[in-house]
Structures are given as structure tokens and as C-alpha cells.
Design a protein around this motif. Structure first.
Motif, PDB file in Angstrom:
ATOM      1  N   UNK A   1       0.833  -1.197   0.000  1.00 31.65           N
ATOM      2  CA  UNK A   1       0.000   0.000   0.000  1.00 31.65           C
ATOM      3  C   UNK A   1       0.871   1.252   0.000  1.00 31.65           C
ATOM      4  N   UNK A   2       1.881   1.259   0.837  1.00 26.96           N
ATOM      5  CA  UNK A   2       2.788   2.409   0.887  1.00 26.96           C
ATOM      6  C   UNK A   2       3.578   2.530  -0.413  1.00 26.96           C
ATOM      7  N   UNK A   3       4.036   1.399  -0.947  1.00 22.76           N
ATOM      8  CA  UNK A   3       4.763   1.432  -2.220  1.00 22.76           C
ATOM      9  C   UNK A   3       3.874   1.932  -3.343  1.00 22.76           C
ATOM     10  N   UNK A   4       2.635   1.477  -3.371  1.00 28.01           N
ATOM     11  CA  UNK A   4       1.691   1.924  -4.396  1.00 28.01           C
ATOM     12  C   UNK A   4       1.545   3.439  -4.368  1.00 28.01           C
ATOM     13  N   UNK A   5       1.331   3.996  -3.205  1.00 28.23           N
ATOM     14  CA  UNK A   5       1.146   5.431  -3.111  1.00 28.23           C
ATOM     15  C   UNK A   5       2.410   6.190  -3.515  1.00 28.23           C
ATOM     16  N   UNK A   6       3.568   5.667  -3.121  1.00 32.40           N
ATOM     17  CA  UNK A   6       4.828   6.309  -3.495  1.00 32.40           C
ATOM     18  C   UNK A   6       5.031   6.307  -5.008  1.00 32.40           C
ATOM     19  N   UNK A   7       4.798   5.158  -5.634  1.00 30.70           N
ATOM     20  CA  UNK A   7       5.113   5.048  -7.059  1.00 30.70           C
ATOM     21  C   UNK A   7       4.008   5.580  -7.961  1.00 30.70           C
ATOM     22  N   UNK A   8       2.782   5.629  -7.490  1.00 32.11           N
ATOM     23  CA  UNK A   8       1.743   6.365  -8.220  1.00 32.11           C
ATOM     24  C   UNK A   8       2.147   7.832  -8.291  1.00 32.11           C
ATOM     25  N   UNK A   9       2.698   8.353  -7.196  1.00 27.06           N
ATOM     26  CA  UNK A   9       3.188   9.728  -7.208  1.00 27.06           C
ATOM     27  C   UNK A   9       4.369   9.907  -8.138  1.00 27.06           C
ATOM     28  N   UNK A  10       5.287   8.943  -8.113  1.00 30.35           N
ATOM     29  CA  UNK A  10       6.478   9.026  -8.966  1.00 30.35           C
ATOM     30  C   UNK A  10       6.112   9.011 -10.451  1.00 30.35           C
ATOM     31  N   UNK A  11       5.096   8.254 -10.798  1.00 30.94           N
ATOM     32  CA  UNK A  11       4.727   8.090 -12.208  1.00 30.94           C
ATOM     33  C   UNK A  11       3.602   9.017 -12.650  1.00 30.94           C
ATOM     34  N   UNK A  12       3.075   9.825 -11.729  1.00 25.60           N
ATOM     35  CA  UNK A  12       2.011  10.766 -12.090  1.00 25.60           C
ATOM     36  C   UNK A  12       0.676  10.112 -12.331  1.00 25.60           C
ATOM     37  N   UNK A  13       0.432   8.943 -11.718  1.00 33.57           N
ATOM     38  CA  UNK A  13      -0.825   8.234 -11.908  1.00 33.57           C
ATOM     39  C   UNK A  13      -1.930   8.760 -11.017  1.00 33.57           C
ATOM     40  N   UNK A  14      -3.099   8.143 -11.149  1.00 31.39           N
ATOM     41  CA  UNK A  14      -4.279   8.546 -10.393  1.00 31.39           C
ATOM     42  C   UNK A  14      -4.364   7.707  -9.130  1.00 31.39           C
TER      43      UNK A  14
ATOM     44  N   UNK B   1      -1.820 -18.301  -0.612  1.00 28.04           N
ATOM     45  CA  UNK B   1      -1.739 -17.237   0.374  1.00 28.04           C
ATOM     46  C   UNK B   1      -1.152 -15.943  -0.157  1.00 28.04           C
ATOM     47  N   UNK B   2      -1.393 -15.632  -1.418  1.00 27.50           N
ATOM     48  CA  UNK B   2      -0.821 -14.427  -2.026  1.00 27.50           C
ATOM     49  C   UNK B   2      -1.541 -13.182  -1.511  1.00 27.50           C
ATOM     50  N   UNK B   3      -0.785 -12.169  -1.097  1.00 26.77           N
ATOM     51  CA  UNK B   3      -1.361 -10.924  -0.592  1.00 26.77           C
ATOM     52  C   UNK B   3      -0.803  -9.684  -1.263  1.00 26.77           C
ATOM     53  N   UNK B   4       0.140  -9.834  -2.200  1.00 29.00           N
ATOM     54  CA  UNK B   4       0.852  -8.683  -2.770  1.00 29.00           C
ATOM     55  C   UNK B   4       1.455  -7.854  -1.642  1.00 29.00           C
ATOM     56  N   UNK B   5       2.222  -8.531  -0.795  1.00 24.28           N
ATOM     57  CA  UNK B   5       2.934  -7.863   0.289  1.00 24.28           C
ATOM     58  C   UNK B   5       1.982  -7.053   1.168  1.00 24.28           C
ATOM     59  N   UNK B   6       0.908  -7.705   1.605  1.00 24.76           N
ATOM     60  CA  UNK B   6       0.010  -7.090   2.567  1.00 24.76           C
ATOM     61  C   UNK B   6      -0.990  -6.113   1.997  1.00 24.76           C
ATOM     62  N   UNK B   7      -1.119  -6.048   0.670  1.00 24.11           N
ATOM     63  CA  UNK B   7      -2.059  -5.107   0.064  1.00 24.11           C
ATOM     64  C   UNK B   7      -3.490  -5.629   0.099  1.00 24.11           C
ATOM     65  N   UNK B   8      -3.644  -6.945  -0.070  1.00 22.42           N
ATOM     66  CA  UNK B   8      -4.965  -7.566  -0.132  1.00 22.42           C
ATOM     67  C   UNK B   8      -5.020  -8.752   0.828  1.00 22.42           C
ATOM     68  N   UNK B   9      -6.215  -9.247   1.106  1.00 22.15           N
ATOM     69  CA  UNK B   9      -6.319 -10.456   1.931  1.00 22.15           C
ATOM     70  C   UNK B   9      -5.671 -11.651   1.250  1.00 22.15           C
ATOM     71  N   UNK B  10      -5.328 -12.613   2.053  1.00 18.65           N
ATOM     72  CA  UNK B  10      -4.675 -13.823   1.570  1.00 18.65           C
ATOM     73  C   UNK B  10      -5.566 -14.546   0.566  1.00 18.65           C
ATOM     74  N   UNK B  11      -4.928 -15.060  -0.507  1.00 19.13           N
ATOM     75  CA  UNK B  11      -5.709 -15.688  -1.576  1.00 19.13           C
ATOM     76  C   UNK B  11      -4.925 -16.844  -2.188  1.00 19.13           C
ATOM     77  N   UNK B  12      -5.562 -18.017  -2.279  1.00 15.18           N
ATOM     78  CA  UNK B  12      -5.029 -19.102  -3.085  1.00 15.18           C
ATOM     79  C   UNK B  12      -5.519 -18.856  -4.510  1.00 15.18           C
ATOM     80  N   UNK B  13      -4.612 -18.538  -5.404  1.00 13.02           N
ATOM     81  CA  UNK B  13      -4.992 -17.968  -6.701  1.00 13.02           C
ATOM     82  C   UNK B  13      -5.903 -18.894  -7.499  1.00 13.02           C
ATOM     83  N   UNK B  14      -5.645 -20.180  -7.482  1.00 11.83           N
ATOM     84  CA  UNK B  14      -6.442 -21.099  -8.299  1.00 11.83           C
ATOM     85  C   UNK B  14      -7.899 -21.171  -7.853  1.00 11.83           C
TER      86      UNK B  14
END
Length: 462
Positions: free
Chosen positions: A333-346, A387-400
Motif C-alpha cells: 500500500x505504501x509502495x503503491x502510493x509512493x510510485x503512483x506519485x512518482x509516475x504521475x498516476x491517479x 496465500x498471495x497478498x501482494x505484500x500485505x495489500x490484499x487479503x490472503x488468496x489461493x490464486x487457483x
């Protein structure tokens, strides 16, 4: 207790409702921070990948010695009948994650590249998908179409698809990886709805939806949910249901709101896009339903809420993603906000967060596949992620699990197990975590859907 469902699972079509329902897992994460060598379970084997080390790969579309290329395909904001930012905001999230990973050296010594977004103009998704298949020059496709008519062709070509899900049936394709976490059964009872009614102390409930596919199913299922849990909810009942509204609300919603007012409705569950929810909320305020609480499924957008604070006051919004601010340090979540700012995204729209999440998932799949890899081994490896979470961004998920076909005799195929949400309530114009949730434990989770009523467990994924 029997797990009940109602309604069909019809294709939403041109009037698809964006991300009406989302289900998520609950527990602790086992996916590692992006950028570091990653050890990922793949069946009974474990592939150790240094994601920065160059490995020779030949004969894989979109993969050269310098880059790993993906296509971007979907419905532009200008062609989105809901008026919400769509393909552009989704792409912003993907590009932000790619920029972050590229700053760390890329993946397998290559830079991640997203092509110029392709607008399917709402009705040309199959044609544009076939053009991607014919060109055969990308590894996979990041897709956000309102009408995913080309997904069957992408599946036939064996191309991985990372998509903002709008149609539940598309998630059953083995090559399609979606967010938000679409419930496999839009017409099933939902513990989160029962929990909200209980926490709000309400006993008179209403539900609204459009006369299309999962929107109608979702609205009709509210009544089933309240009936199912009524004894635990102080004999709560659904006193008004309308799952037949015309998309875009060309005639307004004054008669419907009047009917809800006359029925003394206390909570209104909506299975609609944000502009539809806003219109209902404004009419409720106009007709004096100031104490009634409107509930919006997904499409959380802090900026939109603040711009329409008067309409949303006391309203509840349900989402999957970790909140920003306190508690987000060290997570994506913190990385997303940092890099959205870096790239000028919404930053604001939820769909941007899902773009980041799916880009992280694509890279996690490459790392799990090991090198050399091809499209099929990438698909297989992604489906092996647990148990994928994208480093704590989303709840745990077994992708299949998202590919499961609903089977009423097996509740595990109907909704995610466990079952988790982040809930906000708008107080004095600001969205705040609902109930006892905290920034450190923002998700409310249940062990499984369809169980006896119980209070959720507050949970963190990091």
C-alpha cells in the motif's frame, strides 16, 4: 447450516456493474517482499529465483533480452457508461508497479514494459483481442473491458490475462487472474451484510440493483441473507427489494426512495456503480432519510466520497484493499502510493490499486515459474500461488480458487474461505474504518461463508 443461494449467474453484458461483489481470504501472508529473491511453492517443488539475474529465454512472445512486454486492453473512461475512470486508472496502477520493479533492476535482468493502452470502445473487445493474438508479441494482457468478449480467444491462444473482473464466469478460465476477488456466487448469502445490519442495530432492510446479471442477483440475495440470519439479527427483515432498475437511472429514483421511506428502511444495500449509488443517496437525503445508511459494494474512491460528502454521510463502503496511512508502512500500500506519485498516476480510484496488485501477481507468477519459462508454465505457476497478498495489500488468496465452478453441494466453491473485507463508514465527510477495525487490523474476517452467524475476527496481512 445449509448454504443457500438464489438467482442465476447470467452474463452482465453491456450494462455490466463494476466489481459488485468481492470475496477474499483471511489469515497470514506467505508471499515475500517484491524485489528480493523469492521462494514460491509450486506443487511439490520449490523454485528459487533471483529476479534480478539475467537468464536466457528464447521463443517466448514478448520476452527479449532487454524486456518483458505486456499488452493493455480495455474500455477507456470516455467509453465507460458509468463515467468512472477505467482503463486509464487501471493502467496507472500497472505502470506504477512496473516502474517500481524496474527501479530495482527489473525481472530476470529485463525491464517490464506495458504497451500503449488499446481502447476496445466498449463493443470491440473480441476484435482487439484477436489482434493481440495475431500479433503474438506480448507475454500477457492486462485487461479491463466492460464486455470481455475476447477472453475466450485469449484463452484459446494460451495468453495469461490479468483483469479487473466484471463478469464472474470469466474468472473460471484457467488463464484469467482477476481482482477484485469476485465471489463465485453473486446470489449467495453474505455474512458481511448480516454483520453490518447487526452492528448498525437495524431491523428494516432494502436492496437495490440493476436489471442485469449479477447486479440483480446481488440485490435479490440481500433478502435471502437477511432471512437466513434473521434470528441472529433481532428478527430483521428485508422490507423492500428492487433488482430491476434501469442502468443509468434515466428516470431517477424518487419513487423507489419514497417506497423505502414509507417502509421505514434503515439500511439500503446497493449493487450499483458509484454514480448510481450517489444518485440514490442524494435522493434519500432529499426525502428526509437522513438516518438511513446506504451501503456500497466495492469501487472505493476517497476523492469521490469527499467530493460528494453530503450524499455519502453515514454511508458504508466495502472493499478489499488495505487502507492508506497508519498501518500501511512496509506493505505494498505504501509502495503503491509512493510510485503512483512518482509516475504521475491517479491515486484515488480503487481500480488503480487493483492494477498494481495484478502487476505484482504477474511478476510473482514469473518468479514462481522460474527460468526459462513460457506462457503455459507462467499460467501454471501463477495458479500454484498460495496465500498471495501482494505484500500485505490484499487479503490472503489461493490464486487457483477463483477458477472454481460453483457447486451448491460444496460451499467452498461458492465464496472465498476464509472471507474478509475492509469496511468504511463516512463520518463528517471522511471515510473511517467501520466498527472496531483499526489501521493495524483493518480486515474483518470469518473462517468460512454460510456458517452460523458470528462476529468477525479482526485481521492483518503483512
Amino acid at each position: 447450516m445449509e448454504h443457500r443461494r438464489i438467482g442465476g449467474r447470467g452474463f452482465v453484458g453491456g450494462l455490466v456493474v463494476l466489481a459488485l461483489l468481492a470475496t477474499a481470504g483471511c489469515g497470514t501472508s506467505n508471499d515475500d517482499d517484491a524485489g528480493a529473491p523469492t521462494e514460491t511453492s509450486a506443487g511439490n517443488e520449490t523454485a528459487q529465483v533471483d529476479s534480478g539475474e539475467f537468464v536466457e529465454i528464447t521463443g517466448v512472445p514478448g520476452v527479449t533480452d532487454e524486456e518483458i512486454r505486456f499488452a493493455a486492453l480495455g474500455t477507456s473512461t470516455g467509453n465507460n457508461p458509468t463515467g468512472s475512470c477505467y482503463l486509464e486508472c487501471f493502467v496507472d496502477g500497472v505502470n506504477a508497479y512496473f516502474a517500481y520493479r524496474n527501479s530495482e533492476g527489473g525481472v530476470l535482468g529485463r525491464q517490464l514494459v506495458l504497451t500503449e493502452p488499446i481502447d476496445d470502445e466498449l463493443g470491440n473487445n473480441q476484435q482487439r483481442s484477436l489482434e493481440i493474438v495475431s500479433a503474438d508479441d506480448v507475454l500477457g494482457v492486462f485487461a479491463t473491458p466492460l464486455i470481455p468478449a475476447g477472453f475466450a480467444d485469449l484463452e484459446s491462444a494460451g495468453i495469461p490475462v490479468y483483469t479487473y473482473l466484471t463478469t464472474v464466469s470469466e474468472a473460471q478460465r484457467n488463464n484469467v487472474f482477476g481482482a477484485p476477488f469476485g465471489t463465485n456466487c453473486p446470489g449467495c448469502v453474505r455474512l458481511d451484510q448480516a454483520y453490518l445490519v447487526n452492528e448498525l442495530g437495524a431491523t428494516r432492510v432494502a436492496a437495490l440493483g440493476y436489471s442485469v446479471g449479477s447486479s440483480s442477483d446481488c440485490a435479490n440475495a440481500v433478502g435471502e441473507t437477511i432471512d437466513f440470519y434473521s434470528d441472529a439479527l433481532g428478527d430483521a427483515e428485508t422490507v423492500y427489494t428492487n433488482g430491476g432498475l434501469t442502468f443509468g437511472l434515466p428516470n431517477g429514483v424518487a419513487p423507489e426512495v419514497t417506497a423505502m421511506r414509507d417502509a421505514d428502511v434503515e439500511v439500503v444495500f446497493t449493487c450499483m456503480d458509484v454514480n448510481g449509488v450517489k444518485a440514490v443517496a442524494e435522493e434519500m437525503k432529499r426525502q428526509g432519510m437522513t438516518d438511513a445508511v446506504i451501503v456500497q459494494n466495492s469501487s472505493f474512491d476517497e476523492d469521490f466520497i469527499r467530493e460528494n460528502a453530503a450524499a455519502y454521510e453515514n454511508g458504508v463502503i466495502i472493499t478489499n484493499a488495505r487502507p492508506s496511512g497508519e498501518g500501511a508502512d512496509g506493505t505494498d500500500r505504501a509502495l503503491f502510493e509512493e510510485w503512483i506519485g512518482e509516475t504521475g498516476g491517479t491515486l484515488g480510484p480503487e481500480i488503480s490499486v487493483f492494477g498494481w496488485y495484478l502487476a505484482h501477481l504477474a511478476v510473482a507468477g514469473i518468479e514462481a515459474a522460474g527460468a526459462p519459462f513460457d506462457r503455459q508454465s507462467l499460467i501454471d505457476a501463477t495458479n500454484s500461488l498460495q496465500g498471495f497478498t501482494a505484500n500485505g495489500l490484499m487479503p490472503e488468496r489461493n490464486i487457483a480458487d477463483q477458477h472454481l465452478v460453483p457447486d451448491e453441494s460444496d460451499p467452498s466453491t461458492l465464496q472465498s474461505q476464509p472471507y474478509c473485507w475492509v469496511m468504511y463508514q463516512v463520518i463528517d465527510g471522511e471515510p473511517q474504518l467501520f466498527g472496531e477495525a483499526t489501521p493495524e487490523q483493518p480486515w474483518v474476517c470469518w473462517p468460512a461463508p454460510g456458517q452460523e452467524y458470528s462476529d468477525p475476527e479482526l485481521t492483518n496481512f503483512s
